[in-house]
Enzyme design. Structure first.
Site, mmCIF file in Angstrom:
data_model
loop_
_atom_site.group_PDB
_atom_site.id
_atom_site.type_symbol
_atom_site.label_atom_id
_atom_site.label_comp_id
_atom_site.label_asym_id
_atom_site.label_seq_id
_atom_site.Cartn_x
_atom_site.Cartn_y
_atom_site.Cartn_z
ATOM 1 N N HIS A 1 47.976 60.247 41.697
ATOM 2 C CA HIS A 1 48.776 60.152 40.451
ATOM 3 C C HIS A 1 48.175 61.023 39.358
ATOM 4 C CE1 HIS A 1 51.104 56.885 42.186
ATOM 5 N NE2 HIS A 1 49.957 56.387 42.639
ATOM 6 N N GLU B 1 25.585 59.798 31.784
ATOM 7 C CA GLU B 1 24.668 59.480 30.685
ATOM 8 C C GLU B 1 23.266 60.053 30.886
ATOM 9 O OE1 GLU B 1 23.882 55.343 29.921
ATOM 10 O OE2 GLU B 1 24.117 54.808 32.002
ATOM 11 N N ARG C 1 5.734 46.108 28.949
ATOM 12 C CA ARG C 1 6.381 45.201 29.920
ATOM 13 C C ARG C 1 7.412 44.306 29.246
ATOM 14 N NH1 ARG C 1 2.674 44.227 34.476
ATOM 15 N NH2 ARG C 1 3.484 42.141 34.719
ATOM 16 N N CYS D 1 5.815 38.964 32.202
ATOM 17 C CA CYS D 1 4.841 38.799 31.123
ATOM 18 C C CYS D 1 3.619 39.662 31.395
ATOM 19 C CB CYS D 1 4.422 37.346 31.040
ATOM 20 S SG CYS D 1 5.836 36.237 30.914
ATOM 21 N N ASN E 1 2.275 34.343 34.497
ATOM 22 C CA ASN E 1 3.380 35.281 34.688
ATOM 23 C C ASN E 1 4.090 34.838 35.953
ATOM 24 O OD1 ASN E 1 5.130 37.438 34.641
ATOM 25 N ND2 ASN E 1 3.705 38.846 35.637
ATOM 26 N N GLY E 2 5.392 34.562 35.849
ATOM 27 C CA GLY E 2 6.145 34.111 37.029
ATOM 28 C C GLY E 2 7.061 32.966 36.642
ATOM 29 N N TRP F 1 7.453 37.369 28.174
ATOM 30 C CA TRP F 1 8.833 37.803 28.381
ATOM 31 C C TRP F 1 9.543 36.531 28.817
ATOM 32 C CZ3 TRP F 1 12.323 41.729 27.991
ATOM 33 C CH2 TRP F 1 13.470 41.653 28.767
ATOM 34 N N LYS G 1 19.056 52.173 23.921
ATOM 35 C CA LYS G 1 19.013 51.147 24.961
ATOM 36 C C LYS G 1 19.877 49.947 24.567
ATOM 37 C CE LYS G 1 17.987 49.158 28.762
ATOM 38 N NZ LYS G 1 18.715 49.628 29.959
ATOM 39 N N GLU H 1 31.024 52.954 37.460
ATOM 40 C CA GLU H 1 29.594 52.828 37.101
ATOM 41 C C GLU H 1 28.826 54.055 37.576
ATOM 42 O OE1 GLU H 1 27.671 51.281 35.286
ATOM 43 O OE2 GLU H 1 25.683 51.553 36.177
ATOM 44 N N LYS I 1 26.633 56.536 35.180
ATOM 45 C CA LYS I 1 25.222 56.891 35.419
ATOM 46 C C LYS I 1 25.052 58.406 35.378
ATOM 47 C CE LYS I 1 23.320 53.676 34.864
ATOM 48 N NZ LYS I 1 24.318 52.835 34.467
#
Ligand code: AGP
Length: 608
Positions: free
Chosen positions: A503, A487, A27, A2, A96-97, A70, A603, A480, A484
């Site tokens: 193969h 992209e 944020r 937050c 925040n937390g 958030w 995103k 993955e 990365k």
């Protein structure tokens, strides 16, 4: 994660508070609110602009607090938005937390007749402060007494109707700083709201609190000891602060991985019983434990996380798992039997349409659906029957990094929880918990090797193709790692199970076609080492990712070696993925590409 702002001084607080929230929007936010002494409070779900539009002329006062939320506990609604007050609306607080023991605090206060209006952990904290705040007790003393009963993390700013001449701020685990201006004092969770007004700041450290009045400030420890703080002069501009001084959000978010692993596990490890505590699954756990089959679905990196989850749950709990790409699963003839199968959907944004539609299809067939989601209150979080939030904080870079690591962490907790409901012993469970608890420090060790990885990336940056290889727990990380690199650096990269190389893919190998081979000292190390030798025999270059202690041996067969600390084989993906994220980042940087917003990508893919 937050955003918090506070002001006390000679001027009207309202303009600073609203502008400060705008500066903190990066944020991540889903709701916002403001409290100004002698003016009252206004809160709105949605964008900060919704709040700004709702602030009437004349809404003014010379002290106030404000917050962009958030959400971690409780949906992103106006009711759950901060600031929160106690029942009598005497004490106002922004936070925040995560207050880990908020349920216990709420129960104890409810037993004393306190009534709660929201689902947030924060309301428990402000009610606790109010319960300590009688006419003879100064606000800072009530705050201190309350924080002594709190477990978790907080950055808070507290105001009181009874003492309008002061603000009290305290920090433990969530950043908080004090800006020293000529016209008053500014408090914020980072420097972005403060920079326009002053560059003279004091950073609070964990366990410290500050009492701020129009005349000055007084920093104390929780034991009321005065603390002499150095006044720093901020050199950064706003954008640099938002990226914590890193050039891109992607690098900032990779560097947050240790803290994200901690937050994804916060309050969820049960060392004594060798298990995990996942409150979000509590009501459905009996059905999940009875599952004869688990289907995991997602897209992109979330799908690859699911492939690791498949191995985790099978190895730890012995439950058959299949993993389906959501855009495929939603069109297949359903063989899901609601009686014995459970769907787990993984999504950072919680808005990916293919994943959402796969969930709806599963629900049409009566299946129990669970979500592993980062954005609280997102569509997928609300569509699934239950789930586990990542608590990874907002991920701004299009390429998923810290969220992917958080997904693996949460899947490890789910595997452990299901394993302990099956044949995983308390001893093995406790050993696994110890390995989980050591991961944040192991991740810091990997990040400390970033310069080595950067040097490697510069040497390979001109490549046009690359092969990523791994076995068992490492094959999803190969996929993955290839994603990365694809992209953000636009290099054609393919991930393959290392055993598949002979193969077909081995035909690609030549000096200009390097391979990244994930070869930790795990149960398949020798076989993977042979794959490296096969590549080298065909003049292919190899970057090997291994575990500490095996670098020398692999340096005999590979061109370059990156090492990560040792841990449980099932947890190694969490560590081996970090060098691949850094490698992709530094290659893209060397190629001068727009890393946080790569071409053609979004995103959150909310279209089909
Ligand atoms: C990962 O780096 C990509 N940005 C992409 O593959 C992403 O993982 C995928 O679109 C799924 O997004 P979600 O986790 O928000 O559902």
């Amino acid at each position: 994660m937050c955003g918090i702002v506070g002001y006390i001084g000679k001027n009207n607080a309202t303009p600073f508070l609203i502008d400060g929230l705008r500066a903190l929007e990066y944020r991540g936010y889903d709701s916002a609110g403001i409290y100004v002494v002698s003016a009252g409070t206004i809160k709105r779900a949605g964008k900060v602009e919704e709040l700004a539009k709702s602030v009437p002329e004349g809404f003014s006062g010379t002290a106030g607090i404000a917050h962009t939320r958030w959400a971690t506990h409780g949906l992103p609604t106006e009711l759950n938005a901060h600031p929160h007050a106690d029942e009598s609306e005497t004490v106002w607080l922004v936070h925040n937390g995560i207050i880990e023991n908020y349920a216990e605090l709420r129960d104890a206060l409810s037993a004393k007749g306190v009534r709660f209006r929201t689902e947030t952990d924060t309301e428990a904290l402000v009610a606790l402060i109010a319960s300590k705040y009688d006419a003879k007790t100064p606000l800072e003393e009530a705050v201190r007494a309350a924080l002594a009963e709190v477990r978790g993390t907080y950055g808070i700013v507290v105001a009181s109707v009874r003492e309008p001449e002061k603000l009290v701020a305290a920090r433990f685990g969530s950043p908080l700083m004090l800006g020293i201006g000529t016209d008053g004092y500014y408090i914020a969770s980072d420097a972005t709201p403060i920079l326009k007004h002053t560059r003279e700041v004091v950073y609070l450290d964990d366990g410290e609190m500050v009492i701020v009045t129009r005349e000055g400030y007084d920093v104390r420890t929780r034991e009321h000891e005065p603390v002499k703080k150095t006044v720093e002069t901020l050199e950064w501009d706003v954008e640099a602060v938002q990226k914590k001084g890193h050039e891109h959000f992607m690098l900032k978010e990779i560097m947050e991985v240790p803290e994200v692993i901690e937050n994804s596990m916060r309050g969820r490890l049960v060392p004594d019983e060798g298990t995990a505590n996942l409150g979000g699954l509590r009501d459905v756990l009996p059905r999940v434990k009875r599952a004869k089959r688990i289907i995991i679905t997602g897209c992109g990196s979330a799908y690859y996380a699911g492939l690791v989850g498949e191995l985790l749950i099978e190895e730890l709990a012995g439950i058959p798992v299949e993993v389906e790409i959501a855009s495929e699963l939603r069109y297949r003839r359903p063989t899901m039997n609601p009686e014995d199968a459970v769907l787990i959907a993984i999504s950072q944004s919680g808005e990916t349409l293919d994943t959402l539609e796969a969930i709806k299809e599963a629900k049409r067939h009566g299946m129990l659906t669970l979500g592993i989601v980062n954005v609280v209150g997102s569509t997928i979080a609300r569509e699934t029957d239950a789930g586990v939030y990542n608590h990874a904080g907002p991920e701004i870079g299009v390429a998923s990094t810290k969220a992917f690591v958080s997904q693996l962490t949460v899947l490890s907790l789910i595997g452990l929880l299901l394993g302990r409901a099956d044949s995983l012993s308390a001893t093995d469970g406790s050993a696994f918990v110890r390995e989980l608890a050591a991961l944040p420090e192991h991740a810091r060790t990997v990040l400390s090797r970033a310069a080595h990885i950067e040097a490697l990336a510069k040497r390979y940056a001109s490549m046009e193709d690359a092969l990523f290889l791994g076995r068992k727990f490492q094959s999803p990380i190969a996929y993955e790692g290839a994603l990365k690199l694809k992209e953000i650096s636009y290099v054609h990269a393919e991930g393959y199970p290392a055993g598949e190389m002979k193969h077909g893919p081995i035909a690609l190998i030549e000096p200009a076609f390097p391979s990244v081979v994930l070869a930790p000292r795990d149960s398949l190390y020798e076989k993977t080492k042979s794959n490296i030798q096969e590549i080298r025999a065909r003049s292919g270059k190899v970057i090997a990712v291994t575990t500490d202690g095996s670098e020398e041996e692999l340096a005999q067969v590979a061109d370059d070696v990156i090492a990560v600390p040792k841990t449980h084989e099932a947890l190694l993906p969490i560590l081996t993925t970090i060098p691949l994220q850094l490698f992709a980042y530094y290659v893209a940087k060397e190629r001068g590409l727009p890393i946080d917003k790569p071409r053609n990508l979004a995103k959150s893919v909310t279209v089909e």
